[in-house]
Design a protein around this motif. Structure first.
Motif, PDB file in Angstrom:
ATOM      1  N   ALA A 332      47.199  43.375  61.649  1.00 61.02           N
ATOM      2  CA  ALA A 332      47.079  43.259  63.103  1.00 61.02           C
ATOM      3  C   ALA A 332      46.638  44.579  63.724  1.00 61.02           C
ATOM      4  N   ASP A 333      47.195  45.686  63.227  1.00 56.98           N
ATOM      5  CA  ASP A 333      46.844  46.996  63.787  1.00 56.98           C
ATOM      6  C   ASP A 333      45.386  47.341  63.501  1.00 56.98           C
ATOM      7  N   HIS A 340      38.843  47.276  69.486  1.00 55.90           N
ATOM      8  CA  HIS A 340      38.705  48.346  70.488  1.00 55.90           C
ATOM      9  C   HIS A 340      37.413  49.133  70.257  1.00 55.90           C
ATOM     10  N   GLN A 341      37.125  49.460  69.010  1.00 57.56           N
ATOM     11  CA  GLN A 341      35.927  50.241  68.703  1.00 57.56           C
ATOM     12  C   GLN A 341      34.652  49.462  69.023  1.00 57.56           C
ATOM     13  N   ALA A 342      34.649  48.162  68.719  1.00 60.40           N
ATOM     14  CA  ALA A 342      33.477  47.344  69.016  1.00 60.40           C
ATOM     15  C   ALA A 342      33.229  47.261  70.517  1.00 60.40           C
ATOM     16  N   VAL A 343      34.312  47.104  71.285  1.00 58.02           N
ATOM     17  CA  VAL A 343      34.180  47.051  72.742  1.00 58.02           C
ATOM     18  C   VAL A 343      33.684  48.389  73.280  1.00 58.02           C
ATOM     19  N   MET A 344      34.265  49.482  72.788  1.00 62.30           N
ATOM     20  CA  MET A 344      33.857  50.810  73.254  1.00 62.30           C
ATOM     21  C   MET A 344      32.393  51.064  72.929  1.00 62.30           C
ATOM     22  N   ASP A 345      31.954  50.656  71.752  1.00 57.06           N
ATOM     23  CA  ASP A 345      30.556  50.835  71.374  1.00 57.06           C
ATOM     24  C   ASP A 345      29.636  50.090  72.326  1.00 57.06           C
ATOM     25  N   ALA A 385      41.633  37.277  63.109  1.00 52.54           N
ATOM     26  CA  ALA A 385      41.753  37.708  61.715  1.00 52.54           C
ATOM     27  C   ALA A 385      41.113  36.686  60.775  1.00 52.54           C
ATOM     28  N   ASP A 386      41.262  35.407  61.087  1.00 57.08           N
ATOM     29  CA  ASP A 386      40.648  34.378  60.238  1.00 57.08           C
ATOM     30  C   ASP A 386      39.125  34.479  60.264  1.00 57.08           C
ATOM     31  N   GLN A 387      38.558  34.773  61.422  1.00 54.34           N
ATOM     32  CA  GLN A 387      37.098  34.918  61.505  1.00 54.34           C
ATOM     33  C   GLN A 387      36.621  36.136  60.718  1.00 54.34           C
ATOM     34  N   ILE A 388      37.385  37.201  60.762  1.00 54.11           N
ATOM     35  CA  ILE A 388      37.059  38.386  59.961  1.00 54.11           C
ATOM     36  C   ILE A 388      37.141  38.050  58.476  1.00 54.11           C
TER      37      ILE A 388
END
Length: 408
Positions: A332-333, A340-345, A385-388
């Motif tokens: 989860a972490d 967060h990183q994808a959104v920030m990018d 998580a399932d999609q990942i």
């Protein structure tokens, strides 16, 4: 001011920010290397050079005129898009749009500008051929899209460029460039309504918003993976390694999971792969991960610079970690950090007006679907998580590997 949501028929899209003193303009066309005529690779890229460099009304080129105004100008060609961009003071937008209309829609292509830009492109190809980090990307895409137009090198070959003449470039401009869907995007201090009016006044609107060409050529199934050669494993050289596979198409909502997966296994010190590849094993100084989507499919990859003696070990770690994520999914972490990183990018990209204009063109599929930055953020935050796990499983099942310099 709230972002403006483009509708399906709009050919002028933009983001207005009243406080900005400059505006970035982008004329985006759905024409790229995948559309090069058979046997004439590099046509789109060479044409891009000529359109920026040809004499405009008997005087300096479009590029030079924009820069004489103090602005910045550039053009890029990709697999399925071509972008012509300029960032100028708001007061210069009318003049620059008029120049872009003339230079890009009614160019004067002749042997002199072809001879000059042919040499520039040949030098560009020579530089790429000498850079393994460039070569590994072409090799990777060729393997991922083998036998398909998406697997062609954007620049073509030196032999193809040498054989190109003015007549074939004029035909490509008339039939392929002007025959593609073209949109105008803007970001900065010029209201979108003003851009639409200026497009009408300059004649640019006549070329905008044509029916969208569907690029959906069938792809052969991805071949079973083959292990790269172990030759050179004990040498003291340095290589670039690319590992990945196919990703979903641009209209497939699953593509967001592949973007988040690229951050989960990206170069950030918060990523799983950073901890495994650099922190634990100490193998790699520089590596990158990203996903790109096209009409029929996409490409997801990790690219790493590795000492030759460590290439095979690095590959096994990358492929092993993909398999682990496919089996267990992210914690989860780790998933929260990757989102967060994808959104920030995405946010950082769209805060740069230069990049925002191309993002508007690609995410709206050249103005044929609605999209805002808020839409993109929401889609990334909803990745599960399932999609990942599913994305990692597809990549781990048929991993594609390319190494350059090529081994014996």
């Amino acid at each position: 001011m709230p972002p403006q949501r483009p509708s399906g028929h709009r050919a002028v899209l933009g983001q207005y920010e009243e406080s900005r003193a400059t505006t970035t303009l982008c004329l985006a066309a759905g024409f790229g290397s995948r559309h090069d005529p058979p046997g004439h690779g590099g046509t789109a890229h060479l044409l891009e050079h000529l359109l920026m460099s040809a004499s405009l009304d008997g005087g300096p080129s479009l590029s030079e005129r924009i820069e004489r105004l103090g602005g910045a100008a550039n053009a890029t060609t990709g697999l399925d898009h071509m972008f012509f961009q300029a960032q100028v003071l708001n007061e210069d937008v009318p003049e620059v749009l008029a120049m872009m209309s003339t230079a890009l829609l009614r160019p004067r292509l002749d042997d002199a500008v072809l001879a000059s830009e042919r040499q520039a492109v040949l030098q560009e190809l020579a530089a790429a051929a000498a850079d393994p980090s460039d070569q590994v990307q072409d090799a990777f895409l060729e393997s991922v899209f083998r036998g398909h137009p998406l697997g062609r090198p954007v620049g073509g070959t030196a032999e193809e460029i040498e054989a190109t003449d003015v007549h074939s470039l004029r035909e490509a401009h008339r039939d392929l460039f002007l025959g593609s869907r073209i949109v105008l995007t803007g970001a900065g201090g010029t209201p979108v309504a003003n851009l639409r009016r200026l497009a009408e006044d300059t004649g640019l609107a006549d070329a905008l918003g044509r029916p969208h060409r569907r690029d959906d050529e069938p792809l052969a199934p991805l071949a079973a993976p083959t292990a790269p050669s172990e030759e050179g494993a004990e040498s003291d050289g340095f290589s670039w390694l690319a590992v990945g596979g196919r990703a979903p198409a641009a209209d497939d909502p699953r593509r967001h999971a592949y973007v988040v997966l690229a951050h989960l296994l990206g170069p950030s010190s918060a990523s799983l792969l950073y901890r495994r590849l650099r922190g634990d094993a100490g193998l790699v100084y520089a590596f990158f991960a990203w996903s790109r989507s096209y009409a029929e499919s996409g490409a997801w990859r990790i690219m790493a610079g590795v000492e030759d003696r460590n290439v095979s070990r690095a590959r096994r770690i990358i492929e092993g970690l993909l398999a682990e994520v496919a089996a267990d999914g992210p914690t989860a972490d780790d998933l929260t950090a990757a989102r967060h990183q994808a959104v920030m990018d995405l946010v950082l990209t769209t805060e740069k007006s230069w990049d925002h204009t191309t993002k508007l063109a690609t995410e709206t599929l050249l103005g044929t679907r609605p999209w805002t930055v808020e839409d993109g953020i929401q889609a990334l935050r909803q990745v599960t998580a399932d999609q990942i796990r599913d994305a990692a499983a597809e990549l781990a099942d048929r991993p594609v590997t390319a190494i350059r310099p090529e081994r014996s």
